[in-house]
Design a protein around this motif. Sequence first.
Motif, PDB file in Angstrom:
ATOM      1  N   VAL A   3      17.591 -12.824  -4.655  1.00  0.00           N
ATOM      2  CA  VAL A   3      16.744 -13.025  -3.479  1.00  0.00           C
ATOM      3  C   VAL A   3      15.366 -12.455  -3.775  1.00  0.00           C
ATOM      4  CG1 VAL A   3      16.363 -12.347  -1.064  1.00  0.00           C
ATOM      5  CG2 VAL A   3      18.666 -12.933  -1.845  1.00  0.00           C
ATOM      6  N   ILE A   4      14.327 -13.161  -3.307  1.00  0.00           N
ATOM      7  CA  ILE A   4      12.985 -12.582  -3.288  1.00  0.00           C
ATOM      8  C   ILE A   4      12.660 -12.296  -1.824  1.00  0.00           C
ATOM      9  CG2 ILE A   4      11.811 -14.830  -3.228  1.00  0.00           C
ATOM     10  CD1 ILE A   4      10.557 -11.749  -5.138  1.00  0.00           C
ATOM     11  N   ASP A   5      12.298 -11.063  -1.563  1.00  0.00           N
ATOM     12  CA  ASP A   5      12.068 -10.607  -0.184  1.00  0.00           C
ATOM     13  C   ASP A   5      10.639 -10.086  -0.069  1.00  0.00           C
ATOM     14  OD1 ASP A   5      13.172  -9.336   2.515  1.00  0.00           O
ATOM     15  OD2 ASP A   5      12.054  -7.775   1.457  1.00  0.00           O
ATOM     16  N   ILE A   6      10.005 -10.370   1.063  1.00  0.00           N
ATOM     17  CA  ILE A   6       8.696  -9.784   1.369  1.00  0.00           C
ATOM     18  C   ILE A   6       8.865  -8.940   2.617  1.00  0.00           C
ATOM     19  CG2 ILE A   6       6.284 -10.211   1.917  1.00  0.00           C
ATOM     20  CD1 ILE A   6       6.505 -12.827   0.458  1.00  0.00           C
ATOM     21  N   SER A   7       8.590  -7.648   2.484  1.00  0.00           N
ATOM     22  CA  SER A   7       8.741  -6.713   3.599  1.00  0.00           C
ATOM     23  C   SER A   7       7.380  -6.156   4.007  1.00  0.00           C
ATOM     24  CB  SER A   7       9.668  -5.559   3.203  1.00  0.00           C
ATOM     25  OG  SER A   7      10.993  -6.022   3.053  1.00  0.00           O
ATOM     26  N   THR A   8       7.214  -5.977   5.301  1.00  0.00           N
ATOM     27  CA  THR A   8       5.988  -5.413   5.847  1.00  0.00           C
ATOM     28  C   THR A   8       6.339  -4.629   7.102  1.00  0.00           C
ATOM     29  OG1 THR A   8       3.729  -5.949   6.572  1.00  0.00           O
ATOM     30  CG2 THR A   8       5.479  -7.456   7.260  1.00  0.00           C
ATOM     31  N   LYS A   9       5.379  -3.932   7.649  1.00  0.00           N
ATOM     32  CA  LYS A   9       5.600  -3.262   8.933  1.00  0.00           C
ATOM     33  C   LYS A   9       5.765  -4.320  10.019  1.00  0.00           C
ATOM     34  CE  LYS A   9       5.394   1.242   8.213  1.00  0.00           C
ATOM     35  NZ  LYS A   9       6.216   2.246   8.891  1.00  0.00           N
ATOM     36  N   ALA A  10       6.603  -4.028  11.014  1.00  0.00           N
ATOM     37  CA  ALA A  10       6.938  -5.017  12.034  1.00  0.00           C
ATOM     38  C   ALA A  10       5.706  -5.552  12.749  1.00  0.00           C
ATOM     39  CB  ALA A  10       7.921  -4.411  13.036  1.00  0.00           C
ATOM     40  N   GLU A  11       4.708  -4.705  12.961  1.00  0.00           N
ATOM     41  CA  GLU A  11       3.524  -5.159  13.699  1.00  0.00           C
ATOM     42  C   GLU A  11       2.692  -6.170  12.910  1.00  0.00           C
ATOM     43  OE1 GLU A  11       2.573  -0.925  12.081  1.00  0.00           O
ATOM     44  OE2 GLU A  11       4.270  -2.012  12.969  1.00  0.00           O
ATOM     45  N   ASN A  12       2.939  -6.280  11.587  1.00  0.00           N
ATOM     46  CA  ASN A  12       2.189  -7.227  10.764  1.00  0.00           C
ATOM     47  C   ASN A  12       2.934  -8.543  10.551  1.00  0.00           C
ATOM     48  OD1 ASN A  12       0.160  -5.275  10.325  1.00  0.00           O
ATOM     49  ND2 ASN A  12       1.354  -4.366   8.651  1.00  0.00           N
ATOM     50  N   SER A  13       4.086  -8.702  11.173  1.00  0.00           N
ATOM     51  CA  SER A  13       4.930  -9.871  10.912  1.00  0.00           C
ATOM     52  C   SER A  13       4.270 -11.158  11.387  1.00  0.00           C
ATOM     53  CB  SER A  13       6.279  -9.706  11.607  1.00  0.00           C
ATOM     54  OG  SER A  13       7.079 -10.847  11.371  1.00  0.00           O
ATOM     55  N   ASN A  14       4.464 -12.221  10.588  1.00  0.00           N
ATOM     56  CA  ASN A  14       4.096 -13.572  11.028  1.00  0.00           C
ATOM     57  C   ASN A  14       4.888 -14.575  10.203  1.00  0.00           C
ATOM     58  OD1 ASN A  14       2.419 -14.654   8.683  1.00  0.00           O
ATOM     59  ND2 ASN A  14       1.332 -12.725   9.132  1.00  0.00           N
ATOM     60  N   ASP A  34       0.836  -1.197   0.000  1.00  0.00           N
ATOM     61  CA  ASP A  34       0.000   0.000   0.000  1.00  0.00           C
ATOM     62  C   ASP A  34       0.872   1.248   0.000  1.00  0.00           C
ATOM     63  OD1 ASP A  34       0.876   0.435   2.638  1.00  0.00           O
ATOM     64  OD2 ASP A  34      -0.840  -0.608   3.488  1.00  0.00           O
ATOM     65  N   SER A  35       0.241   2.400  -0.182  1.00  0.00           N
ATOM     66  CA  SER A  35       0.983   3.651  -0.347  1.00  0.00           C
ATOM     67  C   SER A  35       1.799   4.007   0.892  1.00  0.00           C
ATOM     68  CB  SER A  35       0.022   4.789  -0.678  1.00  0.00           C
ATOM     69  OG  SER A  35      -0.943   4.948   0.356  1.00  0.00           O
ATOM     70  N   HIS A  36       1.267   3.707   2.090  1.00  0.00           N
ATOM     71  CA  HIS A  36       1.999   4.032   3.319  1.00  0.00           C
ATOM     72  C   HIS A  36       3.279   3.198   3.428  1.00  0.00           C
ATOM     73  CE1 HIS A  36      -1.196   6.625   4.778  1.00  0.00           C
ATOM     74  NE2 HIS A  36      -2.097   5.657   4.570  1.00  0.00           N
ATOM     75  N   LEU A  37       3.170   1.899   3.107  1.00  0.00           N
ATOM     76  CA  LEU A  37       4.354   1.030   3.181  1.00  0.00           C
ATOM     77  C   LEU A  37       5.388   1.447   2.139  1.00  0.00           C
ATOM     78  CD1 LEU A  37       5.885  -1.436   4.243  1.00  0.00           C
ATOM     79  CD2 LEU A  37       4.604  -2.843   2.611  1.00  0.00           C
ATOM     80  N   LEU A  38       4.949   1.731   0.909  1.00  0.00           N
ATOM     81  CA  LEU A  38       5.882   2.111  -0.146  1.00  0.00           C
ATOM     82  C   LEU A  38       6.607   3.408   0.206  1.00  0.00           C
ATOM     83  CD1 LEU A  38       3.800   1.235  -3.334  1.00  0.00           C
ATOM     84  CD2 LEU A  38       5.658  -0.075  -2.301  1.00  0.00           C
ATOM     85  N   LYS A  39       5.891   4.332   0.819  1.00  0.00           N
ATOM     86  CA  LYS A  39       6.529   5.584   1.231  1.00  0.00           C
ATOM     87  C   LYS A  39       7.586   5.325   2.300  1.00  0.00           C
ATOM     88  CE  LYS A  39       5.435  10.258   2.840  1.00  0.00           C
ATOM     89  NZ  LYS A  39       4.350  11.189   3.248  1.00  0.00           N
ATOM     90  N   ALA A  40       7.287   4.412   3.226  1.00  0.00           N
ATOM     91  CA  ALA A  40       8.252   4.076   4.279  1.00  0.00           C
ATOM     92  C   ALA A  40       9.478   3.370   3.693  1.00  0.00           C
ATOM     93  CB  ALA A  40       7.586   3.196   5.336  1.00  0.00           C
ATOM     94  N   LEU A  41       9.255   2.497   2.702  1.00  0.00           N
ATOM     95  CA  LEU A  41      10.379   1.803   2.063  1.00  0.00           C
ATOM     96  C   LEU A  41      11.251   2.786   1.285  1.00  0.00           C
ATOM     97  CD1 LEU A  41       8.585  -1.420   0.742  1.00  0.00           C
ATOM     98  CD2 LEU A  41      10.101  -1.235   2.721  1.00  0.00           C
ATOM     99  N   ASP A  42      10.622   3.749   0.620  1.00  0.00           N
ATOM    100  CA  ASP A  42      11.389   4.775  -0.100  1.00  0.00           C
ATOM    101  C   ASP A  42      12.268   5.569   0.860  1.00  0.00           C
ATOM    102  OD1 ASP A  42      10.424   4.125  -2.580  1.00  0.00           O
ATOM    103  OD2 ASP A  42       8.783   5.593  -2.531  1.00  0.00           O
ATOM    104  N   ALA A  43      11.749   5.808   2.070  1.00  0.00           N
ATOM    105  CA  ALA A  43      12.491   6.610   3.049  1.00  0.00           C
ATOM    106  C   ALA A  43      13.793   5.938   3.471  1.00  0.00           C
ATOM    107  CB  ALA A  43      11.616   6.893   4.264  1.00  0.00           C
ATOM    108  N   VAL A  44      13.824   4.595   3.438  1.00  0.00           N
ATOM    109  CA  VAL A  44      15.057   3.874   3.806  1.00  0.00           C
ATOM    110  C   VAL A  44      15.777   3.355   2.559  1.00  0.00           C
ATOM    111  CG1 VAL A  44      14.198   3.246   6.092  1.00  0.00           C
ATOM    112  CG2 VAL A  44      13.800   1.691   4.154  1.00  0.00           C
ATOM    113  N   HIS A  45      15.392   3.830   1.380  1.00  0.00           N
ATOM    114  CA  HIS A  45      16.020   3.470   0.098  1.00  0.00           C
ATOM    115  C   HIS A  45      15.923   1.981  -0.223  1.00  0.00           C
ATOM    116  CE1 HIS A  45      17.459   7.530  -0.120  1.00  0.00           C
ATOM    117  NE2 HIS A  45      18.250   7.396   0.918  1.00  0.00           N
ATOM    118  N   LEU A  46      14.866   1.326   0.276  1.00  0.00           N
ATOM    119  CA  LEU A  46      14.635  -0.062  -0.131  1.00  0.00           C
ATOM    120  C   LEU A  46      13.824  -0.017  -1.429  1.00  0.00           C
ATOM    121  CD1 LEU A  46      14.970  -3.019   0.215  1.00  0.00           C
ATOM    122  CD2 LEU A  46      13.256  -3.032   2.027  1.00  0.00           C
ATOM    123  N   ALA A  47      14.533   0.358  -2.490  1.00  0.00           N
ATOM    124  CA  ALA A  47      13.914   0.655  -3.782  1.00  0.00           C
ATOM    125  C   ALA A  47      14.874   0.243  -4.887  1.00  0.00           C
ATOM    126  CB  ALA A  47      13.605   2.153  -3.873  1.00  0.00           C
TER     127      ALA A  47
END
Length: 560
Positions: free
Chosen positions: A147-158, A76-89
């Motif tokens: 590598v294929i990586d799936i990233s999410t916010k920490a509170e959504n981890s499982n 979603d847009s919030h996650l993508l914005k957070a990933l851009d902020a740490v240059h995970l792009a």
Amino acid sequence: MSTVRPFIRISWERSLASRVDTDHPDPTYVESAPESVLLRAARPVLASLSDELANEPACLILTDSNGVVLQRGGGDSHLLKALDAVHLAPGFCYAEQDVGTNGIGTALEIGAPILVNGNEHYTGNLRQFSCAGALINHPVTGALLGVIDISTKAENSNSLLLSFAKLAARRIQERILEEANELDSALLGGYYAACRHSGGPVIAVGEKVFMMNALAQQHFDATDQAALLDQTREAVGMQDPCTFLADLPSGVIARMAYQPTFAGTALAGGIIQIKEQRTAGHVPRPRGPALPGMAGASAVWRHVTQELLETVAKREWVVLQGESGAGTHTLVTAVHQHSGSNRQLSVLDVETAGADLVLRARAELEAGTDLVIRHAHALDETQLDELTELFQEIQDASVAQDPWVALTTRAGAVDDKLDLHLLHFFPRTVLVPPLRHHLEDVPALVRLLLNRAGAPELILSKPAMNQLMRLPWSGNVTHLKQVMSAIVRVRRSGVVEVEDLPPECRATTRRNLTRMETLERDAVIDALADHGNDKSAAAEALGMSRATIYRKIRDYGIVT
């Protein structure tokens, strides 16, 4: 620290040793990656999976084997914005030495899939995420592709994140296998069709495929077949049809028509149909004379030698084009010496002769001396004008009778100025091949260079010689000479084995390495040599994991 999983703790130690900024690491940016097997296979898989994750708080990230992000999908847009902020792009490197412990870099380091939860990240600005990384290996060769990586916010981890990453990696590997089968099938189909319809010799070439039909084997002896194989090397990877001539050792001229074969938009390889151009009364061409200070008996080298001998015999002015170190200067002086001309040969180098180059050239020609001007591509406009005037005088027979002049230029360096001013004085251009186009001459060149270096009793073992013949030799014969000199500095008799070769010769990667990669490759080779090829001990000495040293050995093509 005791509650931290062991492999996370070890990863933190590696990150500390790499001096990663614990608050705001700065990942390296790399220029866009070229098209690859991984990208082609991953695109449809990522598109399908990304649709399932659209507007969900999870993002799919594809990287290459160095951790450089190639593509991103879903989220979603919030996650993508957070990933851009740490240059995970795309374009940024998420190797462990760049950003510390993370699902991408740590998976590469340990050589296994891993889920890194929020606080397990080494750096503070990544602890807001959880990421699961799974390795993508080539299903046939086993080579690490990425590598294929799936990233999410920490509170959504499982734990399902890692399962989903592994599933995505498997799908990409399956697609790679499907594409490989499609490419092989397309090339094989094209080969069989050509064999049926041409009624003559046919060769199929691909990235890792070489096929020659029975007619080709019947028409050409082993020596000619080797020359044909040498000619086909340059066709690998070509996407446009072309036709080229091969002057074979038997004297036959083979016309080779190349037609690329595709599976969809992917190049599968190419089909080469061969026709002989044998004139009536054909007499096999002699092997050619032995030239002073030269070595080489390949069809390619004999052809260029014979061509230059003919120009000297006819007193035709000639331009020699070749890569740096390919031997243009040595060849032209050897041919002139062999020609039996009673005229002296003077060599002037544009890069060292200075402002009086043309005055010196005039003096030599007026004295009845033949002339070679080296590095003619470096002539400035004034020199070009003055040489044009001088050559015109010679052509008008007002300076000297029947002088012979040759220019040497770097391959691809002839520009419009040189063409406009001088090249019309030279009726022929001879292309001097780079060493990678006549690797079968390496043994003879090695013997010549070792003798010149004062080591006539030093020989190379067959494995060592085979290793040298697998290298691309970007610096050509000059590069080979430097390697032989390095060997002779430490050994002047006996047998040189593979492990005795300089570090640069014990790796067979075909890509150009950066200065940092070259240093890293040599460090790995030296560590392996120091520890008797014990990879664990070498890895410990270098401060890297066992998985990392295996990856480096594979990436650099290091022979162990």
